[in-house]
Structures are given as structure tokens and as C-alpha cells.
Design a protein around this motif. Structure first.
Motif, short mmCIF file in Angstrom:
data_model
loop_
_atom_site.label_atom_id
_atom_site.label_comp_id
_atom_site.label_asym_id
_atom_site.label_seq_id
_atom_site.Cartn_x
_atom_site.Cartn_y
_atom_site.Cartn_z
N ARG A 107 -36.08 -8.97 5.70
CA ARG A 107 -34.95 -8.57 6.54
C ARG A 107 -34.33 -9.76 7.25
O ARG A 107 -33.09 -9.81 7.46
CB ARG A 107 -35.42 -7.54 7.57
CG ARG A 107 -34.29 -6.89 8.36
CD ARG A 107 -34.82 -5.84 9.30
NE ARG A 107 -35.50 -6.45 10.46
CZ ARG A 107 -36.22 -5.76 11.33
NH1 ARG A 107 -36.40 -4.46 11.17
NH2 ARG A 107 -36.79 -6.38 12.36
N ASP A 108 -35.15 -10.75 7.62
CA ASP A 108 -34.62 -11.90 8.34
C ASP A 108 -34.38 -13.11 7.44
O ASP A 108 -34.26 -14.23 7.92
CB ASP A 108 -35.54 -12.28 9.50
CG ASP A 108 -36.99 -12.50 9.07
OD1 ASP A 108 -37.36 -12.04 7.98
OD2 ASP A 108 -37.75 -13.12 9.85
N GLY A 109 -34.31 -12.88 6.12
CA GLY A 109 -33.83 -13.93 5.22
C GLY A 109 -34.88 -14.83 4.63
O GLY A 109 -34.54 -15.78 3.91
N TRP B 281 -41.27 1.63 3.43
CA TRP B 281 -41.91 0.32 3.47
C TRP B 281 -41.30 -0.69 2.48
O TRP B 281 -42.00 -1.43 1.80
CB TRP B 281 -43.42 0.45 3.23
CG TRP B 281 -44.07 1.35 4.22
CD1 TRP B 281 -44.34 1.08 5.55
CD2 TRP B 281 -44.55 2.68 3.99
NE1 TRP B 281 -44.94 2.15 6.15
CE2 TRP B 281 -45.10 3.15 5.22
CE3 TRP B 281 -44.57 3.52 2.87
CZ2 TRP B 281 -45.64 4.42 5.35
CZ3 TRP B 281 -45.12 4.79 3.00
CH2 TRP B 281 -45.64 5.23 4.23
N ARG B 282 -39.97 -0.70 2.41
CA ARG B 282 -39.29 -1.65 1.53
C ARG B 282 -39.45 -3.08 2.06
O ARG B 282 -39.42 -3.31 3.27
CB ARG B 282 -37.80 -1.32 1.42
CG ARG B 282 -37.50 -0.03 0.70
CD ARG B 282 -36.00 0.12 0.47
NE ARG B 282 -35.68 1.39 -0.15
CZ ARG B 282 -35.37 2.49 0.52
NH1 ARG B 282 -35.32 2.46 1.85
NH2 ARG B 282 -35.09 3.62 -0.13
N VAL B 283 -39.56 -4.01 1.13
CA VAL B 283 -39.70 -5.43 1.50
C VAL B 283 -38.56 -5.86 2.41
O VAL B 283 -38.77 -6.52 3.43
CB VAL B 283 -39.74 -6.31 0.23
CG1 VAL B 283 -39.75 -7.79 0.61
CG2 VAL B 283 -40.94 -5.96 -0.64
N GLY B 284 -37.34 -5.47 2.04
CA GLY B 284 -36.17 -5.90 2.79
C GLY B 284 -36.01 -5.28 4.15
O GLY B 284 -35.10 -5.65 4.91
N ASP B 285 -36.90 -4.33 4.52
CA ASP B 285 -36.84 -3.71 5.85
C ASP B 285 -37.79 -4.36 6.84
O ASP B 285 -37.85 -3.93 8.01
CB ASP B 285 -37.17 -2.22 5.74
CG ASP B 285 -36.08 -1.43 5.01
OD1 ASP B 285 -34.94 -1.92 4.95
OD2 ASP B 285 -36.39 -0.33 4.49
N PHE B 286 -38.55 -5.36 6.40
CA PHE B 286 -39.54 -6.00 7.26
C PHE B 286 -39.19 -7.48 7.45
O PHE B 286 -38.64 -8.12 6.56
CB PHE B 286 -40.94 -5.88 6.65
CG PHE B 286 -41.53 -4.50 6.74
CD1 PHE B 286 -42.44 -4.19 7.73
CD2 PHE B 286 -41.15 -3.51 5.84
CE1 PHE B 286 -42.97 -2.91 7.84
CE2 PHE B 286 -41.68 -2.23 5.93
CZ PHE B 286 -42.58 -1.92 6.93
N THR B 287 -39.55 -8.01 8.60
CA THR B 287 -39.38 -9.44 8.83
C THR B 287 -40.52 -10.21 8.16
O THR B 287 -41.58 -9.63 7.84
CB THR B 287 -39.39 -9.76 10.33
OG1 THR B 287 -40.68 -9.49 10.86
CG2 THR B 287 -38.34 -8.95 11.07
N ALA B 288 -40.32 -11.48 8.00
CA ALA B 288 -41.36 -12.32 7.42
C ALA B 288 -42.61 -12.32 8.30
O ALA B 288 -43.74 -12.31 7.79
CB ALA B 288 -40.84 -13.74 7.24
N ALA B 289 -42.43 -12.31 9.61
CA ALA B 289 -43.58 -12.30 10.52
C ALA B 289 -44.39 -11.02 10.38
O ALA B 289 -45.62 -11.04 10.42
CB ALA B 289 -43.10 -12.48 11.96
N GLU B 290 -43.71 -9.90 10.19
CA GLU B 290 -44.41 -8.63 10.00
C GLU B 290 -45.19 -8.64 8.68
O GLU B 290 -46.36 -8.22 8.63
CB GLU B 290 -43.42 -7.48 10.04
CG GLU B 290 -42.84 -7.21 11.42
CD GLU B 290 -41.70 -6.20 11.39
OE1 GLU B 290 -41.49 -5.53 12.42
OE2 GLU B 290 -41.01 -6.10 10.34
N THR C 183 -45.12 -16.70 1.46
CA THR C 183 -43.70 -17.05 1.35
C THR C 183 -43.52 -17.88 0.08
O THR C 183 -44.48 -18.45 -0.46
CB THR C 183 -43.24 -17.87 2.56
OG1 THR C 183 -43.96 -19.12 2.57
CG2 THR C 183 -43.47 -17.11 3.86
N LEU C 184 -42.29 -17.96 -0.38
CA LEU C 184 -42.02 -18.80 -1.55
C LEU C 184 -42.40 -20.25 -1.26
O LEU C 184 -42.94 -20.94 -2.14
CB LEU C 184 -40.55 -18.70 -1.96
CG LEU C 184 -40.14 -19.60 -3.14
CD1 LEU C 184 -40.97 -19.32 -4.38
CD2 LEU C 184 -38.64 -19.45 -3.43
#
Length: 315
Positions: free
Chosen positions: A100-102, A128-137, A158-159
Motif C-alpha cells: 500500500r505504501d509503495g 488480506w490483499r498484498v496491496g492493502d497492507f504497508t511494508a511494515a505490517e 522486500t525486493l
């Protein structure tokens, strides 16, 4: 990576352009498209095609560890990368999506439910879509316990972390841009991260990186932004349409269940977007009989959860 002062904003824009056009696009035989790469799809046929026969492939198919060695470790984790390395495999495949946060993270499914404990950690966030969560979550989730107690505590990398581990191991990467329709602009984001982590230099582009997707438009975008990067289309276009795909990709990567030797021969008769012969990587072959069958068809690569089984089957 770019200068932060407003006085050099123009120079920063120039740096972005340099990243996407890339020095590798200007240098070295692997980065220079040949005449056929500029002649349009209908003209992208090699000498062998004009002679009526496909050129010979390499002696053995490349064996690529699918989501890492995912038959023996939780998929798309650093543990799966390391297991492939210990087994002696250079090439690993992964899937990239955007949070969600890029942030770009390495995960296959559209949702996090199958391969993490997200349902327990965030019970009110279905589906629980990937794009609905932040990287920190996402970084707090257990991405290994579902595979077995031994792997509890593995994380969704992360990549950037994934690239660091592949680099440390001296491995090579078949990177899949997953569900690009859900992540507009992810091609540019992926290339940016690859560039910032040193994966768009001449040696990586020539020998250690392939970017693929099921989305034809996504593959086109990568080729347009970085024509020196080897690309792959996941699917099996009709033979009559292969020349149009050869205009923007270097690999045609179909499921092994639909593959035939005649189709592989048709792909091999064409030159791809970078002026070299189109290749075929087939997926996901997980048993010896399937590996021998694919090898007999003349494929250039076999993508598998069990790279050791495939290696033993094809020699």
C-alpha cells in the motif's frame, strides 16, 4: 540516490532518464540490438528460419528454482533462495508485488492468507490483499510456519533484501512482475529498485537477470523502458502471433502441460526483441518424467519447485 537540493532538480531528472535508458543499453554486444531488432516483428526471423530449420539449442536446459527451492523451503523466502544455493542452483525465480505504501515485496498470491499468519495477526482485514497492507505490517508476518515448524519466523522479503541475498550467493534471477493490473506503474518501480541495487549494470543485464510477466503490456513496458533487459512472456501465444510477441520479448514461457516439440521449434525459428533467438522456459515441472518430456521437446529452461529432481532427470 538522487540529489536532494532543488537547485539540481534538472540533474536529478536526468539521472532518472539515465537509469531507464541505462549505460548497459549503450555498451557491449549483449546490450546492442542487431539489425533484426529494428526491422519490425515480421522481419524478426533468424538465418535458421530462412533456411527452414530451427537453430540448435544449448546442450542442456537451464534448471530454475521456482520461488526458490520451494519444494523444500517456504516459497519466495530467503530460506528458499539459500536452499537452492546449497543444492547448487544458480537461477531462482520470484514474484514481485507492491504494498500500500509503495514498497516492492516478494510474494506470489494476491492475498497474504495462504503463505503467512495474516489472518491471525490482522483478523479484521479480510481479504488480506498484498496491496492493502504497508511494508511494515507485512514485515511482522510469519511467512514460514505454514510450511513447517522448522521455518517459523521466516519473513516476506522486500525486493531489496531478496536482491541482496541473491547477490551474496552469486545467483541469478528470473523476476516475475505479478498481477501488474493491480499495481499500475510497477514496471518502472521494479526497474528503479533493480538499478539502485546494482542489478542493471552491464554484467547483471547480460548474464544474471530476466524479467517476465503474464501481462503482455507489462513485458512491453519493461522492454520500452530498458530494451537491454532480457524479458519473458508467461503464456503460449498462437504460432501466428509469435512474431508480434518477438517484437518485445526474448522468452516465451508456457506451462509444460500444453507444450509440444512443434511449438518449441516454431518459437526457436524467431529472433526476439534483442535480436537473439527466442527461447522457451517451461513451468512448473516437478517430476522426472515431466522433466524428460520437456527436455525432449528442446526447451531452453525448466522452472521447477524441485530442481534436484529435474537436474537428475535431464543429466
Amino acid at each position: 540516490m538522487y540529489a536532494r537540493l532543488a537547485a539540481v532538480a534538472a540533474a536529478s531528472l536526468g539521472a532518472v532518464a539515465a537509469l531507464l535508458s541505462g549505460p548497459a543499453a549503450q555498451a557491449g554486444p549483449a546490450a546492442r540490438p542487431g539489425p533484426s531488432a529494428q526491422a519490425g516483428p515480421a522481419a524478426r526471423t533468424g538465418l535458421a528460419a530462412r533456411a527452414g530449420e530451427a537453430p540448435a539449442r544449448s546442450e542442456r536446459p537451464l534448471v530454475i528454482a521456482h520461488r526458490g527451492a520451494s519444494g523444500g523451503a517456504p516459497e519466495n523466502t530467503l530460506a528458499a533462495v539459500d536452499l537452492a544455493d546449497r543444492m547448487g542452483f544458480d537461477w531462482v525465480e520470484n514474484d514481485v508485488q507492491r504494498t500500500r505504501d509503495g514498497e516492492l515485496v516478494v510474494v506470489h498470491d494476491e492475498t497474504l492468507a495462504r503463505t503467512t499468519d495474516v489472518e491471525e495477526r490482522f483478523p479484521g482485514r479480510a481479504p488480506w490483499r498484498v496491496g492493502d497492507f504497508t511494508a511494515a505490517e507485512i514485515a511482522t508476518l510469519d511467512a514460514g510456519g505454514w510450511f513447517g515448524p522448522r521455518w517459523a519466523g521466516e519473513r516476506v522479503p522486500t525486493l531489496r533484501r531478496y536482491l541482496h541475498r541473491v547477490e551474496r550467493n552469486g545467483q541469478r534471477l528470473l523476476l516475475e512482475i505479478k498481477r501488474p493490473e493491480l499495481h499500475p506503474g510497477i514496471e518502472r518501480d521494479t526497474l528503479r529498485v533493480l538499478g539502485e541495487e546494482g542489478w542493471l549494470d552491464r554484467s547483471h543485464v547480460a548474464r544474471r537477470l530476466v524479467v517476465q510477466s503474464f501481462g503482455a503490456d507489462s513485458v512491453r513496458a519493461v522492454h520500452r523502458l530498458r530494451p537491454d533487459v532480457i524479458t519473458g512472456f508467461l503464456g503460449m501465444p498462437p504460432v501466428a502471433e509469435l512474431p508480434s510477441y518477438a517484437a518485445f520479448t526474448d522468452r516465451i514461457n508456457p506451462a509444460h502441460t500444453a507444450l509440444t516439440s512443434a511449438y518449441v521449434a516454431e518459437v526457436h525459428r524467431l529472433d526476439g526483441a534483442r535480436g537473439e533467438r527466442l527461447q522457451v522456459y517451461t513451468w512448473t515441472v516437478n517430476d522426472a518424467a515431466g522433466a524428460r518430456r520437456a527436455d525432449g521437446f528442446g526447451v531452453d529452461g525448466i522452472i521447477t519447485d524441485h530442481p534436484d529432481v529435474v537436474r537428475d532427470a535431464v543429466g
